[in-house]
Design an enzyme around this catalytic site. Structure first.
Site, PDB file in Angstrom:
ATOM      1  N   LYS A 111       0.830  -1.217   0.000  1.00  0.00           N
ATOM      2  CA  LYS A 111       0.000   0.000   0.000  1.00  0.00           C
ATOM      3  C   LYS A 111       0.859   1.259   0.000  1.00  0.00           C
ATOM      4  O   LYS A 111       0.584   2.231   0.701  1.00  0.00           O
ATOM      5  CB  LYS A 111      -0.985  -0.030   1.166  1.00  0.00           C
ATOM      6  CG  LYS A 111      -1.928  -1.244   1.092  1.00  0.00           C
ATOM      7  CD  LYS A 111      -2.987  -1.267   2.143  1.00  0.00           C
ATOM      8  CE  LYS A 111      -4.018  -2.379   1.947  1.00  0.00           C
ATOM      9  NZ  LYS A 111      -3.512  -3.761   1.998  1.00  0.00           N
ATOM     10  N   ARG A 112       1.910   1.256  -0.811  1.00  0.00           N
ATOM     11  CA  ARG A 112       2.848   2.358  -0.857  1.00  0.00           C
ATOM     12  C   ARG A 112       2.223   3.582  -1.511  1.00  0.00           C
ATOM     13  O   ARG A 112       1.311   3.469  -2.343  1.00  0.00           O
ATOM     14  CB  ARG A 112       4.125   1.947  -1.619  1.00  0.00           C
ATOM     15  CG  ARG A 112       4.908   0.820  -0.934  1.00  0.00           C
ATOM     16  CD  ARG A 112       5.320   1.194   0.473  1.00  0.00           C
ATOM     17  NE  ARG A 112       6.343   0.302   1.014  1.00  0.00           N
ATOM     18  CZ  ARG A 112       6.144  -0.582   1.988  1.00  0.00           C
ATOM     19  NH1 ARG A 112       4.967  -0.736   2.535  1.00  0.00           N
ATOM     20  NH2 ARG A 112       7.151  -1.320   2.444  1.00  0.00           N
TER      21      ARG A 112
END
Lengths: 315, 315
Positions: A111-112
């Site tokens: 979930k960068r």
């Protein structure tokens, strides 16, 4: 690794070959690992974190061996590797390489997100290559796809799309997540549309340059199984987008709940299950690998059955 | 490390002692590192990634030595460590420990986010402790605060707040980011409010259990210097919230632009500058440490001057 086959094509090919839309989430929570694995690693390594990371890698290899012929992909959740520090990241890297060597695609669930020039750093790390010096590059954390968060808007996403296009990798953008509070922000209404719909439309736009020969894009969306009505809405809104569907199993989503995430061709979605597969031995008893294998088969079959009942048949 | 002084108090104490609201961002982009540092690391290490990570750590230590008596904190950007794989994470860990040993607070810029039980994994990794076995724990990536992304809503944030409360650490939630596309989602209007305002109100709520003796919470907000009107609005809406302000310097924000992020007491905000400080030698010439030190002093002074002109005087 330039100009390889697009991620979306590679994923669909693996799904068709295995007749399976299930992805196994590798979330190695220390407190749930089999005692015998942890004991063996602790006997081998004095350093606690090294022992813990060794047990994670051994456990993951066991799971991969057990499911490699059944599922198309695994999805390691980065939090559980980062919490073991450097040794944990090493276990993540070895897990990814081992999975690839067994023919499995790897979706890193990180979930960068960041502003453009920093997002490019993350894209290099996971989906492309890091430039070092004199034209030399490295790709230390090679995965096939990465989950990313859209809160920063286009310039935080485009670097991932660019890397995906060059390297045949993919991304899944959070659209409607599976957790109880996901509606707090994602279901707010602006000008008659929910935020998750607005993000869904952006994801469609971002994905246009990556549409493959079957009509699917390597820019996918995360759409939770726990909100089937929203999923149905998004499926219509985003016909060319691959959905990564969390929330099936331990989080409460049923096989029936994931059906709206698939297109009428029976394609366009993969369903993740983590705890229910990898820690199945805690309910079923017996060897953890056998339990994971049987649980993966059962989940695969229940999803296929639910799809068939709705006439969404890809294989 | 239980029940230490709250992060917000430790940060304000360090700011007051140094009369400085500037934070130095450690974004070690390989292509901008000083040649002599890279050359020395390459001579020592055959493995490219190991050499690259070694040059990052040496560079960071040089910057930390140069600014430790000037600024209260550093903010390493995790993307630039992750892109060097395991060796990069090791460089991050060593950088954090070295900075702490020099009296600097460390804010890890990772923008982490996930569903509740996974967010707890990230919280353990950065803000608390990872449970291993038989009551044993580890804290492999010890930092004082972490940036997090709010797109998943409360249950993705509360685990960080809980860890911050127990361990005296802090978090900064993305509210209004500094990048050009930040308005795409953050400035949508719902029921007469912008998304960034709705998130700001949530952040205030999340922060209530952590308000310290000076009236500030360890649950902070990221508010970009590039949008001063929004910052002014948020400052009124969130009087008890610490702002971490990116976008100053290379991204275009001026000292005047950051003033709205401060309360009338001259407290409540820290201003990050990365490239303009750590790579100052590329404009100023000379030794990279001297250039960074002078650039940090200049930035500190320009922020203090702008605050003084508006009557926001804390020291």
């Amino acid at each position: 690794m330039h100009k390889v086959r697009p991620f979306s094509e590679r994923l669909h090919a693996a799904m068709s070959e295995k007749r399976c839309a299930l992805v196994v989430g590798l979330d190695p929570r220390m407190e749930l690992l089999p005692e015998e694995v942890v004991t063996s690693s602790r006997a081998q390594h004095r350093d606690n974190l090294r022992a813990a990371a060794d047990s994670v890698l051994k456990f993951n290899m066991g799971i991969i061996d057990a499911v490699a012929d059944i599922v198309p992909a695994i999805k390691p959740q980065l939090a559980f590797y980062e919490q073991l520090g450097v040794y944990g990241i090493d276990a993540f890297e070895q897990t990814a390489k081992y999975a690839n060597s067994k023919g499995l695609l790897v979706i890193a669930d990180g979930k960068r997100n960041d502003i453009g020039s920093t997002a490019a750093g993350y894209a290099d790390a996971y989906l492309g290559q890091t430039g070092l010096w004199e034209g030399q590059t490295a790709w230390p954390l090679p995965v096939d796809a990465l989950t990313v968060n859209p809160y920063l808007g286009s310039d935080g996403i485009v670097p991932f799309v660019d890397a995906a296009k060059i390297y045949g990798t993919g991304l899944f953008v959070l659209v409607k997540t599976s957790n109880p509070s996901s509606s707090e922000i994602q279901n707010l209404r602006c000008n008659g549309k929910h935020i998750y719909e607005i993000v869904g439309e952006l994801v469609s736009e971002w994905g246009k340059p990556l549409i493959d020969s079957q009509g699917y894009s390597g820019v996918g969306a995360v759409v939770g199984a726990t909100f089937p009505a929203e999923a149905e809405n998004l499926r219509k809104l985003m016909p060319h987008t691959l959905f990564l569907v969390p929330g099936f199993g331990a989080q409460g989503g049923s096989a029936k709940d994931v059906v709206p995430c698939f297109n009428s061709d029976g394609l366009g979605a993969i369903v993740n299950s983590s705890r229910d597969i990898i820690f199945a031995f805690r309910k079923r008893g017996g060897n953890y690998k056998d339990a994971a294998r049987q649980s993966a088969i059962d989940s695969r079959d229940s999803i296929n059955k639910a799809l068939k009942e709705e006439g969404k048949i890809a294989w």
